[in-house]
Scaffold this motif. Structure first.
Motif, PDB file in Angstrom:
ATOM      1  N   GLN A  74       0.763  -1.319   0.059  1.00 56.89           N
ATOM      2  CA  GLN A  74       0.043  -0.127  -0.040  1.00 56.89           C
ATOM      3  C   GLN A  74       0.787   1.310  -0.014  1.00 56.89           C
ATOM      4  N   GLN A  75       2.029   1.120   0.412  1.00 53.08           N
ATOM      5  CA  GLN A  75       2.894   2.299   0.797  1.00 53.08           C
ATOM      6  C   GLN A  75       3.138   2.801  -0.772  1.00 53.08           C
ATOM      7  N   ILE A  76       3.371   1.868  -1.743  1.00 51.85           N
ATOM      8  CA  ILE A  76       3.626   2.471  -3.060  1.00 51.85           C
ATOM      9  C   ILE A  76       2.397   3.175  -3.748  1.00 51.85           C
ATOM     10  N   ALA A  77       1.305   2.693  -3.286  1.00 50.02           N
ATOM     11  CA  ALA A  77       0.231   3.358  -3.753  1.00 50.02           C
ATOM     12  C   ALA A  77      -0.136   4.944  -3.349  1.00 50.02           C
ATOM     13  N   TYR A  78       0.172   4.951  -1.866  1.00 54.98           N
ATOM     14  CA  TYR A  78       0.035   6.101  -1.128  1.00 54.98           C
ATOM     15  C   TYR A  78       1.198   7.276  -1.877  1.00 54.98           C
ATOM     16  N   GLY A  79       2.049   6.649  -2.255  1.00 56.50           N
ATOM     17  CA  GLY A  79       3.346   7.440  -3.050  1.00 56.50           C
ATOM     18  C   GLY A  79       2.940   7.937  -4.267  1.00 56.50           C
ATOM     19  N   GLN A  80       1.847   7.187  -4.842  1.00 54.81           N
ATOM     20  CA  GLN A  80       1.419   7.452  -6.353  1.00 54.81           C
ATOM     21  C   GLN A  80       0.171   8.232  -6.215  1.00 54.81           C
ATOM     22  N   TYR A  81      -0.297   8.544  -4.885  1.00 56.35           N
ATOM     23  CA  TYR A  81      -1.431   9.612  -4.709  1.00 56.35           C
ATOM     24  C   TYR A  81      -2.931   8.530  -5.080  1.00 56.35           C
ATOM     25  N   ASN A  82      -2.563   7.236  -5.003  1.00 60.30           N
ATOM     26  CA  ASN A  82      -3.906   6.193  -4.991  1.00 60.30           C
ATOM     27  C   ASN A  82      -4.423   6.013  -3.581  1.00 60.30           C
ATOM     28  N   ILE A  83      -4.833   7.106  -3.024  1.00 56.81           N
ATOM     29  CA  ILE A  83      -5.408   7.029  -1.645  1.00 56.81           C
ATOM     30  C   ILE A  83      -7.149   7.091  -1.617  1.00 56.81           C
ATOM     31  N   GLY A  84      -7.488   6.146  -1.369  1.00 64.95           N
ATOM     32  CA  GLY A  84      -9.059   6.013  -1.289  1.00 64.95           C
ATOM     33  C   GLY A  84      -9.856   6.226  -0.338  1.00 64.95           C
ATOM     34  N   THR A 396       8.592  18.079  -6.342  1.00 65.17           N
ATOM     35  CA  THR A 396       8.175  17.503  -7.479  1.00 65.17           C
ATOM     36  C   THR A 396       7.029  16.453  -7.396  1.00 65.17           C
ATOM     37  N   PRO A 397       5.788  16.582  -7.731  1.00 65.69           N
ATOM     38  CA  PRO A 397       4.938  15.488  -7.636  1.00 65.69           C
ATOM     39  C   PRO A 397       5.402  14.261  -8.298  1.00 65.69           C
ATOM     40  N   ASN A 398       5.013  13.190  -7.897  1.00 64.52           N
ATOM     41  CA  ASN A 398       5.321  11.936  -8.391  1.00 64.52           C
ATOM     42  C   ASN A 398       4.863  11.434  -9.830  1.00 64.52           C
ATOM     43  N   PRO A 399       5.781  11.630 -10.729  1.00 63.68           N
ATOM     44  CA  PRO A 399       5.400  11.366 -12.380  1.00 63.68           C
ATOM     45  C   PRO A 399       4.737  10.062 -12.404  1.00 63.68           C
ATOM     46  N   ASP A 400       4.591   9.332 -11.399  1.00 67.69           N
ATOM     47  CA  ASP A 400       3.850   7.991 -11.759  1.00 67.69           C
ATOM     48  C   ASP A 400       2.426   8.033 -11.049  1.00 67.69           C
ATOM     49  N   ALA A 401       2.086   9.371 -10.700  1.00 71.53           N
ATOM     50  CA  ALA A 401       0.887   9.300 -10.000  1.00 71.53           C
ATOM     51  C   ALA A 401      -0.388   8.797 -10.702  1.00 71.53           C
ATOM     52  N   VAL A 402      -1.032   8.077  -9.919  1.00 74.21           N
ATOM     53  CA  VAL A 402      -2.419   7.467 -10.555  1.00 74.21           C
ATOM     54  C   VAL A 402      -3.403   8.425 -10.460  1.00 74.21           C
ATOM     55  N   PRO A 403      -4.194   8.518 -11.718  1.00 79.42           N
ATOM     56  CA  PRO A 403      -5.395   9.714 -11.694  1.00 79.42           C
ATOM     57  C   PRO A 403      -6.734   9.322 -11.185  1.00 79.42           C
TER      58      PRO A 403
END
Length: 451
Positions: A74-84, A396-403
């Motif tokens: 989950q910590q990777i997801a949080y870093g990609q702003y995939n926080i539901g 710098t925002p994470n370039p791999d951010a999930v939209p």
């Protein structure tokens, strides 16, 4: 260093605070307004409040702010702003509302007066600040009336919550938060509680710099009435056995190698003498060799260094007295360095290189960047608040951010409300979203409009 040390058995048996201690069997995790044992409720209220700062919400804020990196799960997801909306449900339902710290605060304040009520009001203010700066509009005025049948509370506007925070802290001071409370914490000593109330007032006034032209002056006035050393700040020191340990330590112990020290922060601190006390290898963040990574690492409700950073910024925003602002900045950094174990010589060498030059905006950037480094491990939610308020530090925002929840890909501006609110309090949930103009991670909130 004076410490708030909660030793549950000792406190429950001694009942050292001057409040109504009943001999009725009361579950402190489910207190009733009919029979109130404040001596039993206080330990959970205080412990959970300090855990809220660096547990789930604080950890996610630390990842979002690049003080930590997500390495797995989950910590990777949080870093990609995939926080539901399911990710932060527990912190809402068990950390704050429900059986959480704010419910305890409410029960104590509704059934006690004087210094007992005063400290609970102070803690309610701190919890409200954490909650509203994370979600925006939140339930408060009728949030704790489940015993009366109201299980679907309305949401108060964020502007009214910030006003409520100041009212609670003023009442806390007026009701004698400075007197008698220290005994409650036993041999560990106590903080300067009146100074803590002023410090919290300063913090939450400073949050308003984008929406209130008087915010900086108000913050400065309160900061100058706050406590004056790390010895008087409200530290909570975790204790063994392991389940009572610092949440960051516990997380690394339970889920090793899923979160690491932030690469951004590591690069930023290359010449900083605190780096070796923050991480051993640029990735490890929790061990007995690291100041904020021990089982017994403290969590201040608010720190002396934060107060001095507030003072420095507020001076720049008001009088612009560069020397006074620089003096406050240097004291902020020095006090944090000495607190975590940097030698006086190394601390002085570092702080003597600090300068405040250029425009007012340049000076604020310098102050907030240094504050960001000092809030590592003890104030991730405030580092996130500063970023949303000022745009600093320059991340710098994470370039791999999930939209999915964050179409623009910016560093998140808020959290989503938890899924339980959508499923059990839908009418008030919908009204809150409508009044705020959206419910995505990149939607602004009233107190932190886009820069």
């Amino acid at each position: 260093m004076k410490k708030i040390k909660i030793i549950l058995i000792g406190i429950l048996s001694m009942g050292l605070i001057s409040c109504e201690i009943t001999d009725t069997n009361v579950d402190p995790d489910n207190p009733s307004a009919d029979v109130v044992n404040a001596g039993a409720i206080y330990p959970g209220m205080i412990t959970q409040t300090h855990r809220n700062i660096v547990a789930l919400n604080g950890r996610i804020a630390g990842i979002v702010m690049q003080q930590f990196d997500g390495l797995d799960a989950q910590q990777i997801a949080y870093g990609q702003y995939n926080i539901g909306e399911s990710d932060i449900d527990n912190s809402w339902g068990f950390g704050l509302y429900g059986a959480g710290s704010m419910t305890d605060c409410f029960v104590i304040t509704q059934n006690n007066t004087g210094e007992v009520s005063a400290l609970a009001k102070l803690y309610m203010a701190a919890n409200l600040g954490m909650t509203t700066s994370t979600w925006g509009d939140i339930p408060y005025s009728d949030a704790f009336l489940g015993d009366e049948g109201n299980v679907t509370p309305s949401y108060d506007s964020q502007s009214s919550i910030y006003a409520d925070i100041q009212t609670l802290l003023t009442e806390s001071i007026n009701e004698g938060v400075a007197s008698g409370v220290g005994e409650f914490f036993g041999a560990g000593g106590s903080a300067d509680w009146e100074g803590t109330a002023h410090a919290l007032k300063a913090r939450y006034y400073l949050h308003l710099t984008s929406v209130d032209p008087t915010a900086a002056q108000n913050a400065l006035s309160e900061a100058q009435m706050a406590f004056t050393s790390t010895a008087d700040q409200p530290d909570f020191v975790y204790s063994l056995p392991a389940q009572n340990a610092n949440p960051l330590y516990l997380f690394d112990n339970d889920r090793p190698s899923t979160m690491g020290f932030g690469a951004t922060l590591n690069t930023m601190m290359t010449s900083d003498p605190r780096l070796a006390l923050y991480t051993t290898d640029g990735e490890t963040f929790a061990s007995d060799d690291l100041f904020w990574g021990k089982a017994t690492s403290p969590t201040p409700l608010i720190s002396y260094w934060e107060v001095k950073f507030i003072e420095a910024e507020a001076i720049v925003r008001t009088s612009g007295a560069d020397l006074d602002a620089l003096t406050a900045l240097q004291e902020a950094v020095r006090s944090n360095m000495l607190y975590v174990g940097v030698s006086t010589t190394d601390a002085d060498l570092y702080v003597n290189t600090l300068t405040l030059t250029g425009t007012s905006e340049d000076k604020i950037e310098t102050i907030i960047t240094e504050k960001y480094k000092s809030l590592y491990g003890n104030g991730p939610l405030e580092a996130w608040a500063d970023y949303r308020r000022t745009g600093y530090p320059d991340l710098t925002p994470n370039p791999d951010a999930v939209p999915s929840f964050n179409p623009s890909g910016v560093i998140p501006r808020r959290f989503l409300y938890p899924i339980t609110e959508r499923t059990t309090n839908s009418a008030n949930y919908d009204a809150a979203i409508s009044s705020q103009g959206g419910h995505l991670l990149d939607d602004d909130m009233w107190v932190f409009p886009s820069n």
